[in-house]
Write an enzyme that holds these catalytic residues in place. Structure first.
Site, PDB file in Angstrom:
ATOM      1  N   ASP A  30       0.784  -1.231   0.000  1.00 62.00           N
ATOM      2  CA  ASP A  30       0.000   0.000   0.000  1.00 62.00           C
ATOM      3  C   ASP A  30       0.817   1.283   0.000  1.00 62.00           C
ATOM      4  OD1 ASP A  30      -3.126  -0.970   1.541  1.00 62.00           O
ATOM      5  OD2 ASP A  30      -1.714  -2.167   0.431  1.00 62.00           O
ATOM      6  N   GLU A  45      -4.304  -7.269  12.873  1.00 63.78           N
ATOM      7  CA  GLU A  45      -3.760  -7.064  11.535  1.00 63.78           C
ATOM      8  C   GLU A  45      -2.299  -6.639  11.581  1.00 63.78           C
ATOM      9  OE1 GLU A  45      -4.891  -4.349   7.589  1.00 63.78           O
ATOM     10  OE2 GLU A  45      -5.575  -3.757   9.577  1.00 63.78           O
TER      11      GLU A  45
END
Length: 856
Positions: A591, A823
């Site tokens: 990302d 996460e």
């Protein structure tokens, strides 16, 4: 004109037969003779003089041919306008489907028919078919002094914990859900016995109790559950009777379907329960909780009671049953298939799937899970009991989070295609996907690059489930060898995704991590980790998959290649952005990890080159395993050797001054976000955070040390005796760069992008926090180098042992304190961050505990 002409013709005929108007025998015989001659001539040619002219025949023939040509052109033009040719992006690869292999049919297919395949729900059951009979659980919880209906997994529900603590991926699962003082345990069991229909039967046990110190009795001394059935195919669900009483009869509902035949739903409990119901008919199944809330709201308004209306529309395809009981209570719900035959033994099967029989079977399944867990991962002598329980939860929730989806991806059409101007998106072909999901609350759908990491664990647990999942993914490949990186199939999946993220771009890739798992499986074949049947199935799978893997590799090798031979770069970066500090590289999976400040075709992305090296090496191994003839144009062995050539990698990516590997591109460090007045309309302006470039970029290394800098180490390209390995170990162990007491951070503290926001609304993501998938791969490499003779072997071993210990300790501590795997983890205090539960690649902690690493 026409009428008079016809009369003239007739008068001429009469004159030729009898000029005087007579009708004697001679003249009649002459007339008949002429008529006979005309008939004879008509067999071979026209007797009409006009058509006996050869020039006129040619003219007529040309006219007729021209007429049909014009008709054909008009027809083709109309159809071309009405039905434009579909772009290649939505054309399937013309190759046999992997899922058509015999090993995925028959008993295997039926054994996986039912499952907890709706991972976005706290409890959701469906079949692996596009029009399924589905079941789900809702309940009323209390938060901040208010009632809330639970159904879909949501972070805002703020549950203390939820997740499958044990799940075998096939027949059994045990889950705990802690909801502000109330705890629900849900257990799932499948059964295939004589008399049952296709896929067998299944049962759910729901147990509810409270923590008295946390539960406020003002909100009731009991719980309200809502268990429902819904038929996606629109088949009618029949209510057993209007007044439900489980002590008289356990039957709640029944129906019939083509797949499973007649079926029945039963509920049994030894506790005193009150039941109510409502029946609905709807084509939509992603918002069933809305129907329940509306019904309850109407009942409260009209009757001041919090219960369903005990009514149903005609021909309902959704039945919801409200179960009210005092704390604590337990209820068993069983669905029986194939109940229409005389040999269906309904009463006996209901008894087997409820009460003491169900208790016994669930206990057996729990013990079987524990035994298999130890057989597969052998943790008893490697970590403590608390760590083992976390490892089990990681495996259980990963397997319990496997979902089945059916629908069509939305594909963005490149502007270069000559389609109608208003067409921006087209639909992929209807497809199914059986896949593990990263996180049940925020990411309950398929993600391509996550899946390779999931399979590192799943293939060790159940090779057939793993091959099934990989096969489903590869069958999604289009004619160019591209696979959409995010699978948003069906209304339920799409309802959880913002519209701007739905379209998939056929120019953009995703790390081909399936090669990680496939390479591992191939190495397992080489080291005899499988029995003879599994070896045969794997070989047949690879044989069928090879053409798709080739197409996938070639897609990357052509569409993502750079200007310099052996270089690659991730496509899809926005080179016109004015709001991103550093244009994101979503296709890389990392990302907002900092790349060249100004995206261009001159970029060279180190991580992609290393992924391609791994893919080429895997293709070469599969080729050797299958004894395939090497094609000169597709020599994977030579390609792997080229891409792992240390000298070439160093020329393109190694900065001697830094002693580190970097990306290369058009870059400047003089970039910042600054508040400015920006025109947003006619005579209107708004204050926005805008990117400001203070220096002209130039082609150079991108000087950001982080995960990307360690990809040559992860891929084990660096020889064990190389001084560059020492430099890599220094980067890892340096506290001013990547090392923390909780794992390796994603970006060095010295980076100008460290923990910087990328836009006004985008907090740092891969700019410092700790990610378990990359830490797993780094640990895997360190473990490898700790076994290799060389001057840095001991150093690699010491770093490996400390890093492994730090990761396990922090993940277990967070699970104990928060009830979740996360996460990512904070690099300062180690606290879990982001999506939770995130038992996608964070579940790799189990492999870290087991010291089971991928083989390269």
């Amino acid at each position: 004109m026409t009428g008079s002409g016809r009369r003239t013709t007739r008068s001429r005929a009469r004159s030729s037969a009898d000029p005087d108007g007579g009708d004697d025998d001679a003249s009649l015989r002459e007339a008949k003779l002429k008529l006979k001659r005309r008939r004879e001539r008509s067999k071979y040619g026209s007797t009409i003089p006009l058509f006996n002219n050869p020039n006129l025949k040619v003219v007529l023939l040309i006219t007729v041919v021209a007429f049909f040509v014009i008709l054909f052109l008009i027809f083709h033009l109309v159809n071309s306008t009405a039905e434009p040719e579909l772009p290649r992006a939505v054309t399937p690869l013309p190759a046999p489907k992997i899922m058509d292999l015999p090993q995925f049919q028959g008993e295997h297919r039926e054994s996986l028919y039912w499952g907890t395949y709706r991972p976005h729900l706290y409890l959701g059951i469906r079949a692996r078919t596009s029009q399924s009979l589905m079941a789900g659980l809702m309940w009323i919880g209390v938060k901040d002094g208010r009632y809330h209906l639970r159904h879909v997994c949501k972070d805002e529900d703020d549950l203390g914990t939820y997740g499958w603590t044990k799940h075998d991926g096939r027949e059994f699962g045990h889950q705990l859900l802690a909801d502000h003082g109330m705890t629900l345990a849900t257990e799932f069991l499948k059964s295939k016995v004589g008399g049952s229909g296709y896929g067998g039967d299944w049962a759910v046990r729901i147990s509810v109790h409270i923590n008295k110190s946390e539960w406020n009795e003002e909100f009731g001394k009991g719980a309200q559950l809502f268990f429902y059935l819904a038929d996606e195919g629109g088949n009618v669900l029949d209510l057993s009777r209007e007044k439900l009483n489980i002590h008289e009869d356990s039957l709640l509902a029944s129906g019939s379907r083509l797949d499973i035949g007649n079926w029945q739903l039963h509920l049994k409990s030894t506790d005193d329960l009150e039941l109510h119901y409502s029946g609905f008919r709807t084509p939509h199944f992603h918002n069933l909780s809305d129907l329940v809330e509306e019904n309850l709201a109407s009942q409260i308004r009209n009757h001041a009671r919090l219960q369903l209306s005990d009514s149903s529309v005609d021909s309902p395809n959704v039945l919801v049953f409200q179960i009210i009981g005092g704390f604590p209570f337990t209820t068993d719900i069983a669905l029986l298939s194939g109940t229409g035959s005389e040999s269906s033994r309904v009463d006996e099967r209901v008894s087997q799937l409820t009460g003491t029989s169900l208790t016994s079977q669930l206990n057996d399944k729990k013990q079987a899970f524990d035994k298999k867990f130890e057989d597969v991962f052998s943790l008893a002598e490697k970590v403590d009991s608390e760590s083992i329980s976390v490892g089990k939860a990681a495996v259980g929730n990963l397997l319990g989070g496997i979902g089945y989806f059916y629908g069509q991806s939305v594909i963005a059409i490149p502007r270069t295609l000559d389609l109608k101007e208003h067409v921006k998106y087209v639909s992929y072909w209807p497809a199914e996907l059986y896949t593990a999901v990263p996180g049940r609350s925020s990411f309950p759908r398929g993600f391509l690059w996550d899946e390779g990491f999931h399979q590192l664990l799943i293939w060790r647990w159940d090779i057939h489930i793993s091959l099934d999942i990989i096969g489903h993914w590869l069958d999604l490949m289009n004619v160019d060898g591209w696979i959409p990186r995010e699978q948003i199939l069906g209304a339920e999946a799409r309802s959880r995704v913002p519209e701007e993220f739905v379209p998939q771009h056929p120019t953009n890739g995703n790390p081909p991590t399936l090669f990680l798992a496939l390479n591992d499986i191939v190495n397992g074949l080489k080291t005899n980790k499988f029995n003879s049947k599994d070896r045969s199935d794997i070989s047949l799978f690879l044989e069928r998959a090879f053409v798709r893997l080739e197409a996938w590799f070639q897609w990357f090798n052509t569409t993502q290649s750079g200007n310099q031979m052996g270089s690659y770069y991730w496509h899809g970066r926005d080179n016109k952005t004015i709001r991103e500090l550093n244009p994101k590289t979503l296709s890389s999976g990392l990302d907002d990890y900092p790349r060249a400040s100004h995206p261009s075709e001159d970029e060279r992305h180190l991580d992609l080159r290393c992924w391609m090296s791994l893919a080429a090496d895997c293709m070469h191994s599969i080729e050797e395993l299958l004894d395939k003839e090497t094609k000169p144009s597709k020599n994977y062995g030579s390609t792997a050797k080229l891409l792992s050539d240390l000298e070439l990698i160093n020329q393109m990516h190694f900065d001697v001054a830094y002693g580190a590997y970097f990306d290369f591109g058009n870059h400047t460090e003089k970039v910042q976000l600054k508040w400015k007045e920006v025109a947003v309309g006619h005579n209107q302006a708004a204050r926005e955070l805008v990117r400001e470039v203070l220096e002209r970029p130039k082609l150079r290394f991108v000087p950001h040390i982080g995960y990307v800098s360690l990809f040559p180490l992860m891929t084990r390209i660096i020889p064990s005796g190389s001084w560059i390995l020492e430099k890599q170990l220094e980067l890892i162990s340096n506290r001013s760069l990547l090392w923390t007491d909780y794992g390796l951070r994603s970006l060095a503290k010295t980076s100008s992008m460290y923990m910087k926001r990328n836009t006004e609304h985008d907090a740092p993501y891969w700019r410092g926090t700790i990610w378990i998938n990359m830490n797993y791969r780094i640990l895997s490499a360190l473990h490898h180098y700790s076994k290799e003779n060389g001057p840095y072997q001991d150093r690699a071993k010491a770093i490996y042992e400390e890093l492994r210990s730090n990761l396990i300790r922090n993940i277990v501590r967070n699970y104990r304190q928060s009830g979740y795997l996360w996460e990512q983890y904070d690099q300062v205090k180690g606290k879990g961050k982001g999506v939770h539960p995130f038992t996608g690649w964070t579940s790799l902690v189990t492999l870290i505990m087991a010291e089971a690493y991928e083989k390269i």
